[in-house]
Write an enzyme that holds these catalytic residues in place. Sequence first.
Site: not given
Length: 480
Positions: A182, A379
Site C-alpha cells: 500500500e 487484500e
Amino acid sequence: MQSRFSEKFLWGGATAANQLEGAYDRDGKGLSVADAMPGGKQRFAIIGSEEFDWTIDQEKYIYPNHRGIDHYDRFKEDLALFAEMGFKCYRFSIAWTRIFPNGDEGTPNEAGLEFYDQLIDECLKYDIEPVITISHYEMPLHLAKEYGGWKNRKLIDFYERFAQTVLERYSSKVKYWMTFNEINSAFHFPALSQGLVKSNGAGEYQNIFQAWHNQFVASSKAVKIGHELRSDIQIGCMIIYATTYSIDANPVNQAATMIQNQEFNFFCTDVQVRGEYPAYTARTHKKYGVDPEKLEQTEEDFQLLKEYPVDYIGFSYYMSTAINETDPQAATSEGNLLGGVKNPFLEASEWGWQIDPEGLRIALNELYNRYQKPLFIVENGLGAIDHMEEDGTIIDDYRIDYLRRHIEAMANAVADGVDLMGYTPWGCIDLVSASTGEMSKRYGFIYVDLDDEGNGTLNRSKKKSFDWYKEVIASNGVNL
C-alpha cells in the site's frame, strides 16, 4: 457450469508478518515501526499526534503486535489449515527486522533467514505458491528514528541490501513478489509505509514526495535484482485502491473526483508501472507545496524507473469513497486510511467502511484499461465482530455474503476482459488489526481465541466461512 476464472487462478489468503508472527524480540529480531504502535481505537490518533516520536511506553500502552497470534511458533498448524482450505497461494511478508535488525547492518541475521526458509518450504509442501511482500508496514524502527524514515536517500541502499538478500535466498522457490505494501497510503498516513510521523517530518508533503521517490527507486532496484536472478519472476507494486465517485453530476464534483483518482489511486502506479512521473505531477506538487527543485532526484534514478517497471499490480480493495466538494456539511464515512462522504446507495461495516462489490469491478476495469498489466487482488475482506456459539461454531454469514458478492464482481470484470491473476482475502486467519491494533476486528476464515487485552488460549477454530471458501476454491469460483 464452466468457471469464469483461469485454471491457473491463484486463490489464497493474505497476512503481514507484524500482525501475526509475534516473537517480536526473539532470535535476533530488531524492533520495527509496527512494534512501536500502541493498540486500541486511538492508535492512529496517538501516532499522528505532535509528541509521538516512536518511543515504546509499555507502562502507558499495550502493544498487541509484540505477540501477534504467535504464528512464529504455530505456522505449521496455520499452513495445514490453509492447505485444508485448498489455498493455491499464500501472501505473507518478510519482517525486515528479522533479516536486518536495525536495517543498516552489513550482514543479515541467519536465524531470521532460516525462519522464512521453513515457512516457504512449508508452503511448498502443500503446493501453495508463496507470494511475498518485501516491506509491509514493518520497516526497522532504527531507520525511522535515526535516519528520519524514507525521506532519507540512504534507505534506498538499505532496502536494496535487504531485497538482494531475500531475493537471492528465496527466488529459486518463490516466483511472486511485491516491493512495498500500500505504497500510496503515505498520502494520508505516512507513518506505516514511510516511517514518517510529525516529529520527523510527516507534516510536510515535501518529505512525503521525497520518500516516495526514494521508494520508487528502491522498488526498481528490487525488480532489477529479481529479473537478473530468475527469468520468469513476477515482481509487482501494491496499492490501496478506493473506487471514487462524484456524489452528483455537478462538474465541480466531477473534476474533484478526477483529481482525487489521480493523486491517490494512480500517482504511485503511474510511476511504478509506466516508469515515469505522470503529466499532472507539477500540478500536484504545486497544490501540496512541494518544491521540485529541492527533491533529491538524479538522471540515474529516472533511467532506473524507466528500465525496471513492475510486472503486475497488486492492490487492496475494501471500500469505495465519494466526493462532495460543493457541500462542506455533507456526512462523512470511515475507510481504509481514506474516508469520504457517505454514499446513500451503500451499507457500511461495523467500522464504517462502505461495502461496494460493484466498485471492485469498476476498480479492476479502471486499472486494467489504464495500464494493461496483470492485476492481483491481494487484500479484500470484512472486518467484523465474530461470536462463538456454545457449541463452538462461528456463524459468519455476513462475511460469506461480503466475499461472495466481491468474487461475483471479479468474475464480471474478467468477462469484461480484465487479466486477473488471483485473489487473496485479507486476514485469512484472525490477526491484529493494522488500523486499531485490535483482535476484535476480525477478518479470518479461522478464529483465534485472543481478545483486545491479549487474553485467550490462541486456539484456532474454523468459522462457517472456512468450509464455504474451501468449496469456492475447489470449484474455481463456480460454487459461491
